[in-house]
Design a protein around this motif. Structure first.
Motif, PDB file in Angstrom:
ATOM      1  N   THR A 133      54.448  27.455  87.949  1.00 57.00           N
ATOM      2  CA  THR A 133      53.194  27.440  88.515  1.00 57.00           C
ATOM      3  C   THR A 133      52.808  25.393  88.929  1.00 57.00           C
ATOM      4  N   HIS A 134      51.806  25.680  89.413  1.00 51.40           N
ATOM      5  CA  HIS A 134      51.261  24.112  88.686  1.00 51.40           C
ATOM      6  C   HIS A 134      51.086  23.883  87.768  1.00 51.40           C
ATOM      7  N   GLY A 135      50.749  22.492  87.485  1.00 54.30           N
ATOM      8  CA  GLY A 135      49.787  22.015  85.472  1.00 54.30           C
ATOM      9  C   GLY A 135      51.978  21.788  84.634  1.00 54.30           C
ATOM     10  N   VAL A 136      53.199  22.030  85.603  1.00 55.48           N
ATOM     11  CA  VAL A 136      53.269  22.480  84.800  1.00 55.48           C
ATOM     12  C   VAL A 136      54.716  20.464  84.759  1.00 55.48           C
ATOM     13  N   HIS A 137      55.091  20.031  84.528  1.00 56.76           N
ATOM     14  CA  HIS A 137      56.438  19.283  84.907  1.00 56.76           C
ATOM     15  C   HIS A 137      56.701  17.585  83.274  1.00 56.76           C
ATOM     16  N   GLY A 138      58.092  17.730  84.027  1.00 57.79           N
ATOM     17  CA  GLY A 138      59.056  16.961  82.332  1.00 57.79           C
ATOM     18  C   GLY A 138      57.825  17.163  81.410  1.00 57.79           C
ATOM     19  N   GLY A 139      57.633  18.681  80.922  1.00 60.85           N
ATOM     20  CA  GLY A 139      57.620  18.847  79.649  1.00 60.85           C
ATOM     21  C   GLY A 139      55.789  18.435  78.984  1.00 60.85           C
ATOM     22  N   LEU A 140      55.159  18.098  79.732  1.00 62.39           N
ATOM     23  CA  LEU A 140      53.801  18.422  80.025  1.00 62.39           C
ATOM     24  C   LEU A 140      52.970  18.470  80.775  1.00 62.39           C
ATOM     25  N   ASP A 142      49.201  19.337  81.877  1.00 63.83           N
ATOM     26  CA  ASP A 142      47.825  19.463  82.076  1.00 63.83           C
ATOM     27  C   ASP A 142      46.635  20.312  81.947  1.00 63.83           C
ATOM     28  N   ILE A 143      45.988  20.308  81.148  1.00 66.13           N
ATOM     29  CA  ILE A 143      44.905  21.493  81.737  1.00 66.13           C
ATOM     30  C   ILE A 143      43.802  20.412  82.149  1.00 66.13           C
ATOM     31  N   ASP A 144      42.800  21.005  82.536  1.00 63.44           N
ATOM     32  CA  ASP A 144      41.903  20.994  84.022  1.00 63.44           C
ATOM     33  C   ASP A 144      41.037  19.768  82.673  1.00 63.44           C
ATOM     34  N   GLN A 145      40.436  19.064  83.337  1.00 65.22           N
ATOM     35  CA  GLN A 145      39.293  18.470  81.789  1.00 65.22           C
ATOM     36  C   GLN A 145      38.223  19.573  82.241  1.00 65.22           C
ATOM     37  N   GLU A 146      37.661  20.219  83.181  1.00 65.60           N
ATOM     38  CA  GLU A 146      36.346  20.794  83.354  1.00 65.60           C
ATOM     39  C   GLU A 146      36.609  21.793  82.539  1.00 65.60           C
ATOM     40  N   ASN A 147      37.583  22.815  82.892  1.00 63.94           N
ATOM     41  CA  ASN A 147      37.881  23.953  81.792  1.00 63.94           C
ATOM     42  C   ASN A 147      38.122  23.891  80.738  1.00 63.94           C
ATOM     43  N   ILE A 148      38.559  22.579  80.416  1.00 65.67           N
ATOM     44  CA  ILE A 148      38.553  22.626  78.925  1.00 65.67           C
ATOM     45  C   ILE A 148      36.808  21.707  78.257  1.00 65.67           C
ATOM     46  N   ALA A 165      39.513  36.509  77.345  1.00 64.14           N
ATOM     47  CA  ALA A 165      40.948  36.538  77.355  1.00 64.14           C
ATOM     48  C   ALA A 165      41.341  37.821  78.094  1.00 64.14           C
ATOM     49  N   LYS A 166      39.958  39.233  77.675  1.00 68.23           N
ATOM     50  CA  LYS A 166      39.661  40.425  78.334  1.00 68.23           C
ATOM     51  C   LYS A 166      39.164  39.854  80.018  1.00 68.23           C
ATOM     52  N   ARG A 167      38.538  39.269  79.953  1.00 69.56           N
ATOM     53  CA  ARG A 167      37.886  38.682  81.348  1.00 69.56           C
ATOM     54  C   ARG A 167      39.176  38.751  82.185  1.00 69.56           C
ATOM     55  N   ILE A 168      40.002  37.631  81.507  1.00 69.88           N
ATOM     56  CA  ILE A 168      40.931  36.564  82.916  1.00 69.88           C
ATOM     57  C   ILE A 168      42.183  37.996  83.354  1.00 69.88           C
ATOM     58  N   LEU A 169      42.083  38.946  81.929  1.00 72.01           N
ATOM     59  CA  LEU A 169      43.711  40.366  82.079  1.00 72.01           C
ATOM     60  C   LEU A 169      42.976  40.698  83.278  1.00 72.01           C
ATOM     61  N   GLU A 170      41.983  41.238  83.456  1.00 70.76           N
ATOM     62  CA  GLU A 170      41.599  42.497  84.725  1.00 70.76           C
ATOM     63  C   GLU A 170      40.863  41.252  85.261  1.00 70.76           C
ATOM     64  N   LEU A 180      45.012  31.370  81.269  1.00 63.68           N
ATOM     65  CA  LEU A 180      45.393  32.144  79.215  1.00 63.68           C
ATOM     66  C   LEU A 180      45.902  30.814  78.525  1.00 63.68           C
ATOM     67  N   LEU A 181      46.916  30.894  79.307  1.00 58.56           N
ATOM     68  CA  LEU A 181      47.328  28.461  78.478  1.00 58.56           C
ATOM     69  C   LEU A 181      45.920  28.275  78.262  1.00 58.56           C
ATOM     70  N   GLU A 182      45.602  27.498  79.136  1.00 59.46           N
ATOM     71  CA  GLU A 182      44.242  27.262  78.854  1.00 59.46           C
ATOM     72  C   GLU A 182      43.231  27.189  77.729  1.00 59.46           C
ATOM     73  N   LEU A 183      43.333  28.386  78.240  1.00 55.83           N
ATOM     74  CA  LEU A 183      41.978  29.285  77.240  1.00 55.83           C
ATOM     75  C   LEU A 183      43.095  28.866  76.159  1.00 55.83           C
ATOM     76  N   ILE A 184      44.000  29.199  75.613  1.00 55.46           N
ATOM     77  CA  ILE A 184      44.348  29.222  74.687  1.00 55.46           C
ATOM     78  C   ILE A 184      44.648  28.591  73.460  1.00 55.46           C
ATOM     79  N   PHE A 185      45.127  27.344  74.620  1.00 53.36           N
ATOM     80  CA  PHE A 185      45.140  25.944  74.291  1.00 53.36           C
ATOM     81  C   PHE A 185      43.638  25.464  73.736  1.00 53.36           C
ATOM     82  N   GLY A 186      42.628  25.592  74.925  1.00 55.06           N
ATOM     83  CA  GLY A 186      41.687  24.706  74.518  1.00 55.06           C
ATOM     84  C   GLY A 186      40.676  25.368  73.264  1.00 55.06           C
ATOM     85  N   SER A 187      40.952  26.891  73.164  1.00 55.91           N
ATOM     86  CA  SER A 187      40.387  26.795  71.902  1.00 55.91           C
ATOM     87  C   SER A 187      39.888  27.171  71.229  1.00 55.91           C
TER      88      SER A 187
END
Length: 745
Positions: A133-140, A142-148, A165-170, A180-187
């Motif tokens: 999906t979006h956000g993956v390229h060449g081992g890099l 990119d996390i949306d700066q606004e989300n961070i 995380a519960k909100r995202i899963l539901e 979830l990746l944005e949440l996990i890495f950002g937090s």
């Protein structure tokens, strides 16, 4: 037509089924014709042909070209074997296809096949399985700066992470994995988490964050989501998605707030699936500065003096996760200037330092620490950092480099600063050369600091007072700088600090970490000692006189300053009060007995037999660090009877020391010490009149003979438990003899 269908039905033929079969036959004929046509086209271009309908599509190859680019170029990588990449194309004349193939040829040996559109569609269908999906390229990633920014503002505690995380899963979002990746890495970045653990269990996957060195349970994921997340992480880390039965390692980068955060990844099979661990290497983690690591001012001045010298060797020791890398990087940043060339050899490179040349070990290509160090010396560096010294050749070159105008920084596997010198000698370094090369031996541990938001003070309990007072009295006796902190071992009360637990510290009472340190400077006394190939205990005894805190004392001083707690210090160093008070008692008794001894009353034969034993126990009886309670063990009465009983007690104490040394450092060659102990026991047997004791001593000699032979064959054989058995046998028979003497009396 109706009559025809009726006639077919009457003879048992279903007209609907018959039409489907006809359509299927027509499709198969057309597909066959297309494949035949493509086969002729392939022959025309002089390229091989393949029908992918009967071929397994290798997703590790497929992901090398993003789906959108593959569809535009009308191609699909479908197999990879090492550097050999097989690519299917509809036509090699398509301009986009030519560009993609040229890009792939930069890294792979590309073999091009002509295929049909049907084959390509089958390959493209596999993109859904790898969830690109979006956000993956060449081992890099990119996390949306606004989300961070939102995450860093909204997520303050671990409960906040779980709630989000519960909100995202539901939710009904089609981008759950990305969110979830944005949440996990950002937090993780916001809470300064060092490691993220995904642990498969029977029904779900547990996620834990390591914060301030301690794992905290954060949330649970359903397997449906975890499997997609795992596939994404494998792709980013350039792992094989289809490989699930072997461990794999990789890494990728997060583009976060204008800086690159490295993520080191490890996957291994477990009982319920693949366990996954990610280490977050945030460059902000090494920007604390050397002066903020928690190094005591007197030691800090010494460290600054040594790192500003043009040559020498500074070695740090400590277990994994004790902050050695942060200390070394902080030193490098402290000494770096444009006029200085610094080279590092690391495994792996954890943080990228501006202006410093860093190289990474690659053992598969023969580039290890030894090869890296040899190459580094040819680049005329002023300062060299070697990730680890683990063998004779690396140690020898590092020592020689420090003698030829280089400052060498590295790590070594020992438990204390005093263990550095014996370890280097064990690696084959000449002690006389070592005296000129080694500048400073540094050992460290990390302890959590008390959370300032919920800290409170209290008066130490009686048990805590005893521990603190015993450690401080030992420091005072060795002229340690307690006065600099207005600390007096004899003061009536001690004020300590703890954290109640709040949202800021996630209820733990701790926030952040600080180092506790000890060091030994290679001064004249240490140089003189090096001529004798000293043991760790002998080096420690000399180090005590240098006026620097050991880790135990440094930890207690930080406790009294309100920075941490006794429990935290106890978790990384031994604060057992018995080890301090009983050691002092043992040393006093030994010295008193030696002073009382009347040498003139001993026979010439006894004096001769005692000589080997004096050599064996000379260094130990002055610095005994074992738990010995003389009254409880019954040795006091024996010691007062005659020299023979005193010597047996020395023997037991020495065996206890040797046993501990071997358990802590099983790689150290103990053959000479074992031989000396055996010779001492033989001298005791000649003078011992009690049959049971003589029999036990003779048995001990046989066991020691075996141990001596094994150590000579393989010095790395673990023998600590066997030395313990010899010691316990002798202790047991002596105790029984004492009981008999009591009964007789």
């Amino acid at each position: 037509m109706a009559d025809e269908k009726k006639d077919k039905k009457e003879v048992g033929i279903d007209p609907v089924v018959n039409e489907k079969e006809q359509e299927k036959s027509i499709r198969e004929i057309r597909a066959k014709e297309e494949e035949e046509f493509v086969k002729r086209v392939a022959a025309k271009f002089g390229l091989p042909y393949v029908d992918l309908s009967g071929t397994v599509i290798d997703t590790d190859a497929l992901v090398l070209v993003p789906e959108a680019k593959a569809r535009v170029a009308q191609l699909a990588p479908f197999k990879i074997r090492g550097k050999e990449l097989h690519v299917a194309v509809r036509s090699p004349n398509i301009p986009e296809a030519k560009k993609v193939i040229e890009e792939l040829k930069k890294e792979y040996d590309v073999i091009v096949y002509i295929v049909s559109t049907r084959s390509l569609e089958k390959a493209w269908a596999r993109y859904a399985d790898v969830d690109l999906t979006h956000g993956v390229h060449g081992g890099l990633l990119d996390i949306d700066q606004e989300n961070i920014k939102r995450i860093s503002q909204d997520i303050k505690t671990n409960k906040d992470i779980a709630r989000e995380a519960k909100r995202i899963l539901e939710s009904e979002s089609k981008k759950k994995v990305s969110e979830l990746l944005e949440l996990i890495f950002g937090s993780a970045i916001a809470t300064k988490t060092s490691d993220i653990h995904f642990e498969p269990q029977e029904e779900q996957v547990r996620v834990r964050f390591r914060q301030d060195g301690v794992l905290q349970e954060i949330l649970f994921l359903p397997y449906e989501i975890y499997n997609k997340l795992l596939a994404r992480m494998k792709l980013l880390s350039k792992m094989k998605i289809t490989q699930t039965r072997n461990a794999q390692d990789g890494r990728f980068t997060i583009d976060f707030d204008g800086k690159e955060v490295e993520v080191r990844v490890s996957v291994m099979p477990s009982a319920y699936g693949e366990a996954f661990v990610m280490r977050i290497l945030n460059p902000d983690g090494i920007n604390v500065g050397l002066e903020k690591l928690g190094i005591e001012p007197h030691l800090y001045e010494i460290l600054l003096r040594e790192i500003n010298k043009p040559n020498g060797m500074i070695l740090t020791t400590g277990p994994t996760g004790s902050g050695k890398t942060t200390t070394l990087y902080s030193v490098l940043k402290k000494v770096y200037t444009p006029e200085v060339k610094i080279l590092t050899i690391e495994d792996p490179i954890e943080y990228h330092l501006e202006g410093i040349e860093q190289t990474q070990v690659d053992r598969d290509k023969g580039y290890d620490f030894l090869a890296g160090l040899r190459a580094a010396l040819r680049h005329d560096p002023d300062i060299i950092m070697v990730g680890e010294i683990r063998d004779n050749e690396t140690a020898t070159i590092a020592v020689n480099a420090s003698l030829t105008g280089h400052l060498v920084l590295s790590t070594l596997h020992t438990n204390s600063a005093a263990g550095v010198i014996p370890r280097l000698i064990d690696l084959g370094i000449n002690p006389k050369i070592l005296a000129a090369a080694l500048s400073l031996s540094l050992a460290q541990r990390l302890v959590r600091t008390v959370c300032k938001s919920c800290a409170y003070t209290y008066e130490a309990s009686e048990e805590e007072k005893k521990t603190i007072r015993a450690i401080l009295q030992k420091a005072k006796k060795n002229n340690k700088p307690l006065a600099d902190y207005n600390i007096d071992p004899d003061q009536e009360t001690f004020t300590l600090t703890k954290g109640k637990g709040c949202e800021v510290c996630n209820g733990t009472g701790y926030k952040g970490r600080i180092g506790i340190f000890e060091a030994i400077v290679t001064d004249e006394l240490v140089e003189e000692l090096l001529n004798k190939k000293p043991s760790e205990q002998e080096v420690r005894r000399i180090g005590e006189k240098q006026g620097l805190f050991d880790m135990r004392e440094d930890g207690v001083v930080k406790v009294l300053r309100g920075l941490t707690t006794l429990e935290e210090v106890q978790s990384v160093v031994d604060l057992d009060i018995a080890n301090i008070t009983k050691v002092n008692t043992t040393k006093e008794v030994i010295e008193e007995e030696e002073n009382k001894k009347d040498g003139a009353a001993s026979t010439a034969s006894q004096q001769t037999s005692l000589q080997p034993e004096k050599q064996v126990f000379h260094s130990y009886d002055k610095n005994n660090h074992e738990k010995r309670e003389l009254d409880d063990s019954g040795y006091n009465n024996i010691v007062k009877q005659d020299d023979l009983h005193r010597e047996i007690r020395f023997l037991i104490d020495y065996l206890h020391m040797l046993e501990t040394e071997q358990k802590l450092n099983p790689d150290i060659d103990a053959s000479e010490k074992i031989r000396a102990v055996k010779d001492t026991i033989i001298s005791l047997i000649e003078r011992e009149y009690r049959d049971t004791v003589r029999f036990t001593l003779k048995t001990a000699v046989r066991h020691l003979d075996d141990l001596h032979e094994e150590q000579q064959k393989n010095p790395k054989t673990a023998i600590g438990h066997r030395i313990q058995k010899v010691r316990e046998d002798i202790e047991s028979v002596i105790k029984n003899e004492r009981e008999k003497q009591k009964e007789t009396a």
